[in-house]
Design an enzyme around this catalytic site. Structure first.
Site, PDB file in Angstrom:
ATOM      1  N   CYS A 113     -34.483   0.903 -24.066  1.00 27.69           N
ATOM      2  CA  CYS A 113     -34.446  -0.469 -24.559  1.00 27.69           C
ATOM      3  C   CYS A 113     -35.845  -1.075 -24.584  1.00 27.69           C
ATOM      4  CB  CYS A 113     -33.509  -1.307 -23.695  1.00 27.69           C
ATOM      5  SG  CYS A 113     -33.244  -2.986 -24.303  1.00 27.69           S
ATOM      6  N   CYS A 209     -26.803  -3.028 -18.657  1.00 23.10           N
ATOM      7  CA  CYS A 209     -26.359  -4.294 -19.253  1.00 23.10           C
ATOM      8  C   CYS A 209     -25.135  -4.129 -20.140  1.00 23.10           C
ATOM      9  CB  CYS A 209     -27.501  -4.948 -20.030  1.00 23.10           C
ATOM     10  SG  CYS A 209     -28.008  -4.069 -21.533  1.00 23.10           S
TER      11      CYS A 209
END
EC number: 2.8.1.13
Length: 372
Positions: A113, A209
């Protein structure tokens, strides 16, 4: 508290873009940027579709987090953008996470990410806005040494996030700022309370997440249903000991879920063959790794031979010798598996890192030495 963002121009002539996840860390960065006198613009990424985002808690870049980020921006009096990166995030992070799991590897999606949407795309967007820098809430330190920018561990070892930032490029590092690198979390929350930010007591995000409930196997089996096919459990000599309910439920080094009795010592997963749907198990000593091959290396610092290397985010760095893609541990190391990130340090300074492609067990190394 005043933070020097290290910009060449006077604060009133600068523009700082802040990456706002909706948590207390990035919100405090926004408050510090606003307090500096610079023009501030907040940017939040929406990484899930709206229906899914609203349901999520304990994550980041989700529905409630977007609302929290906007509330902070409104209180501090600056503009706020929300960027829909759902398709990029799914392709660059979630799908790759599922593919790696399906290959029997142990992925690190936070590094993916940061290398993709959080830095590459956000840096580009911030520059389009005419920003002088992009500030984030990561607990790392940006140090200028002799005109060269270095990345160092966060001062608070319990909060250090440098492991996940090994893929940062020198060009990105020149543009990035990390105002929290010298602060403990307690001080960050104190600043949030002093600024009257509603997120001051908001819990930290937990787990990955996009898997806030921690059920990685559940996510992977939905995306890659072939991983739930049952198969054999074999020992290191190939003898069948039992069966498993799908390789998706196992990673290298795992003990839980093997459920084979009558053994002299506990068994651990030492190998995964996803094509054959086979788990290889063995005693803990079989997990000791003496060397590994690391691919897709990225260097921020110098490529040097004697390094300290971390193979998990919470593991301490251990001495190793680096020669090209080959890494030799000073002593056999546990918890090393293909798919993880190997991150290299010189003291507190982050040198770079890459993905672990292959490992050499200490037992295999001894056998090779004996054969030679």
């Amino acid at each position: 508290m005043q933070i020097d963002f290290g910009l060449d121009r006077a604060p009133r002539e600068t523009r700082i873009v802040v990456a706002m996840s909706g948590g207390v860390d990035s919100s405090v960065v926004a408050a510090l940027a606003a307090r500096s006198g610079a023009e501030v613009i907040g940017v939040t990424l929406q990484l899930y579709d709206h229906g899914e985002a609203v349901k999520r808690s304990g994550s980041c870049c989700a529905g409630q987090d977007i609302y929290d980020a906007r509330t902070v921006a409104d209180r501090l009096g600056f503009g706020h953008y929300v960027l829909d990166y759902e398709s990029r995030f799914r392709t660059g992070v979630i799908d790759r996470f599922a593919d790696e799991y399906a290959r029997g590897r142990t992925p690190v999606p936070c590094s993916l990410c940061n290398q993709g949407v959080k830095f590459t795309d956000l840096v580009a967007f911030a520059k389009e806005l005419g920003a002088d820098c992009l500030a984030t809430g990561h607990y790392v330190r940006r140090v200028v040494n002799g005109g060269r920018v270095e990345l160092h561990k966060g001062k608070d070892p319990a909060r250090d996030q440098s492991y996940f930032l090994y893929g940062t490029t020198q060009e990105q590092l020149d543009f990035l700022r990390f105002p929290l690198g010298d602060l403990p979390k307690k001080e960050v929350r104190r600043i949030a309370e002093a600024e009257g930010l509603a997120v001051a007591s908001k819990p930290d995000s937990q787990d990955i997440c996009f898997v806030p409930d921690g059920d990685y196997a559940g996510l992977v089996q939905r995306l890659r249903p072939e991983t739930i096919a049952p198969g054999e459990i074999v020992d290191m000599q190939g003898n069948v000991l039992g069966t498993h309910r799908g390789v998706v439920h196992f990673t290298i080094g795992q003990r839980r879920g093997i459920e084979i009795g009558g053994q002299k010592e506990p068994l651990y997963v030492v190998g995964i063959d996803p094509d054959a749907r086979r788990l290889v198990v063995g005693p803990r000593r079989a997990l000791a790794v003496e060397a590994m091959r690391v691919e897709q290396l990225n260097w921020i610092g110098e490529d040097q031979a004697e390094v300290a290397v971390k193979v998990r985010s919470l593991a301490p760095p251990v001495p190793a010798r680096l020669a090209g893609e080959q890494v030799q541990f000073e002593r056999p190391e546990y918890g090393v598996a293909p798919g993880q990130a190997a991150v290299f340090y010189d003291g507190t300074r982050l040198l770079g890192g890459g993905w672990i492609a292959e490992t050499v067990s200490a037992e295999q190394g001894q056998m090779n030495a004996a054969a030679a």
